[in-house]
Design a protein around this motif. Structure first.
Motif, PDB file in Angstrom:
ATOM      1  N   UNK A  23       0.809  -1.216   0.000  1.00 29.21           N
ATOM      2  CA  UNK A  23       0.000   0.000   0.000  1.00 29.21           C
ATOM      3  C   UNK A  23       0.846   1.271   0.000  1.00 29.21           C
ATOM      4  N   UNK A  24       2.148   1.116  -0.190  1.00 27.77           N
ATOM      5  CA  UNK A  24       3.003   2.280  -0.379  1.00 27.77           C
ATOM      6  C   UNK A  24       3.373   3.031   0.881  1.00 27.77           C
ATOM      7  N   UNK A  25       3.212   2.392   2.047  1.00 23.50           N
ATOM      8  CA  UNK A  25       3.497   3.067   3.320  1.00 23.50           C
ATOM      9  C   UNK A  25       4.967   3.468   3.423  1.00 23.50           C
ATOM     10  N   UNK A  26       5.873   2.687   2.786  1.00 22.07           N
ATOM     11  CA  UNK A  26       7.314   2.941   2.908  1.00 22.07           C
ATOM     12  C   UNK A  26       7.925   3.529   1.639  1.00 22.07           C
ATOM     13  N   UNK A  27       7.114   4.026   0.742  1.00 20.22           N
ATOM     14  CA  UNK A  27       7.618   4.418  -0.574  1.00 20.22           C
ATOM     15  C   UNK A  27       8.553   5.621  -0.564  1.00 20.22           C
ATOM     16  N   UNK A  28       8.662   6.315   0.554  1.00 22.54           N
ATOM     17  CA  UNK A  28       9.560   7.468   0.612  1.00 22.54           C
ATOM     18  C   UNK A  28      11.003   7.066   0.922  1.00 22.54           C
ATOM     19  N   UNK A  29      11.259   5.766   1.065  1.00 23.30           N
ATOM     20  CA  UNK A  29      12.596   5.315   1.453  1.00 23.30           C
ATOM     21  C   UNK A  29      13.105   4.236   0.504  1.00 23.30           C
ATOM     22  N   UNK A  30      14.427   4.068   0.495  1.00 23.77           N
ATOM     23  CA  UNK A  30      14.993   2.840  -0.037  1.00 23.77           C
ATOM     24  C   UNK A  30      15.860   2.230   1.059  1.00 23.77           C
ATOM     25  N   UNK A  31      16.119   0.934   0.933  1.00 22.76           N
ATOM     26  CA  UNK A  31      16.710   0.188   2.035  1.00 22.76           C
ATOM     27  C   UNK A  31      17.938  -0.580   1.577  1.00 22.76           C
ATOM     28  N   UNK A  32      18.743  -0.972   2.557  1.00 24.06           N
ATOM     29  CA  UNK A  32      19.863  -1.871   2.333  1.00 24.06           C
ATOM     30  C   UNK A  32      19.572  -3.203   3.001  1.00 24.06           C
ATOM     31  N   UNK A  33      20.129  -4.260   2.461  1.00 20.26           N
ATOM     32  CA  UNK A  33      19.886  -5.596   3.019  1.00 20.26           C
ATOM     33  C   UNK A  33      20.238  -5.675   4.506  1.00 20.26           C
TER      34      UNK A  33
END
Length: 394
Positions: free
Chosen positions: A183-193
């Motif tokens: 649902x796009x709740x985290x779409x403002x970020x990118x992540x690392x493993x």
């Protein structure tokens, strides 16, 4: 004095106990309004009943105890609930009990002492949005209470966005993480493993599907190390551009096998083949590479020395398939060189040898090409195999 005057004198001068009986008398005598029961404190404040307000302030603990003992569903206005709860004289246990009987939901944490936040969360009396979750998280970290609150209010929370990456990382190990992701709740970020070590395989897959894994070789290598090899092709499809350095990625048998078997763009596969070290790969992987080279690579895509190295390691079928597909680009000298360097085919260059090969169309085509080039003399079928007769002199 008449009786009514006496009663009024007693009440207006605070000569009474706050209890159910007296509060009912006050309502009947002065207000006769249902709101006196439904939202008692709000009603008193908004009707500017100073003498009763003064009595409540003087005996705040008795007043709140009266509310708790005689009401179950109050509907006070939030501003007045916060006013009572901010009273330093009111016992903390009464504050918590008052929160239970008030139906009103807090819109935010402003002007509410932190000692009451757990009770508000427990009672689900705070508006479910990520701003309120974040304020609580910053105060108490990600505890069991906020975990339960999030799970209970997930249907409301999916419509917002988390504004803290630290909180987002915590939530990616939550049981509803995939629901929030989709649902796009985290779409403002990118992540690392490395930030997702507590997340499930399903969450990793969804993060890559939504292109939220940062486009760096370190994340490719981490996926490999974590054993999430099946996610690598989609990650590379998202990540690959002119700035992505494939040479910093570690390619080994399993990852190459998965990559070549996937729907990853052919041009990315070509670039990977150009940089990998064939000497570190097993025969199964090399044979798969050989078929890809034969079927998809133009001769201009290939480094001839690497191609020779590849051909030296292949089994019979893969070697023949590559030679058949690229034979027109090879000089006689190069053909002889690659035959000599593969132990399965080097005997084709020795006169007194009679090497045997599998009967199929590819083998016939391969041998016919060698005959036309004058590299072998002839062949025949015998006992289910093709017997090849090398030339006495090349």
């Amino acid at each position: 004095m008449e009786n009514n005057e006496v009663v009024e004198f007693i009440f207006k001068n605070g000569y009474f106990e706050i209890n159910e009986n007296n509060m009912n008398i006050i309502n009947n005598l002065y207000f006769n309004d249902q709101d006196f029961q439904l939202k008692n404190y709000t009603f008193i404040k908004e009707n500017q009943c100073d003498w009763l307000n003064d009595k409540i302030y003087e005996d705040i603990n008795k007043y709140v105890a009266y509310l708790i003992e005689n009401h179950t569903d109050l509907e006070d206005t939030l501003i007045y609930i916060k006013e009572i709860l901010s009273n330093d004289e009111l016992e903390i246990k009464l504050k918590k009990s008052l929160i239970e009987i008030e139906k009103t939901v807090f819109t935010d944490w402003k002007n509410v002492e932190t000692d009451l936040w757990n009770k508000i969360i427990d009672s689900n009396k705070i508006k479910a949005n990520w701003e309120n979750v974040l304020v609580y998280y910053n105060e108490f970290s990600f505890d069991e209470k906020i975990d339960i609150f999030i799970a209970s209010n997930k249907d409301q929370l999916i419509h917002g966005k988390v504004q803290s990456k630290e909180l987002a990382i915590e939530l990616l190990s939550h049981k509803n993480a995939n629901l929030f992701l989709t649902n796009g709740v985290f779409n403002d970020f990118d992540f690392d493993c490395k930030e997702l070590e507590n997340s499930s395989d399903e969450v990793f897959a969804q993060i890559i599907k939504m292109d939220l894994l940062r486009h760096v070789p370190e994340n490719y290598n981490a996926l490999l190390q974590l054993g999430k090899i099946n996610l690598i092709p989609e990650f590379l499809s998202n990540a690959f551009d002119d700035e992505f350095n494939l040479e910093e990625c570690k390619f080994e048998n399993n990852s190459i096998y998965v990559i070549l078997k996937s729907n990853l763009d052919v041009n990315i596969k070509k670039k990977i083949i150009q940089i990998i070290d064939f000497e570190e790969l097993d025969v199964k992987c090399l044979n798969l590479i050989a078929y890809f080279v034969a079927d998809y690579c133009k001769f201009a895509d290939l480094n001839i020395s690497k191609l020779k190295m590849l051909l030296s390691c292949l089994d019979e079928a893969s070697f023949i398939h590559v030679i058949n597909s690229k034979e027109e680009y090879f000089s006689d000298e190069t053909i002889i060189d690659v035959l000599q360097n593969n132990e399965l085919f080097s005997s084709l260059l020795i006169f007194n040898k009679r090497p045997k090969y599998t009967i199929n169309k590819e083998t016939y085509l391969f041998l016919d090409k060698l005959i036309r080039r004058g590299i072998v003399s002839s062949y025949s079928e015998k006992n289910g195999s093709i017997i090849v007769y090398p030339k006495k002199r090349l």
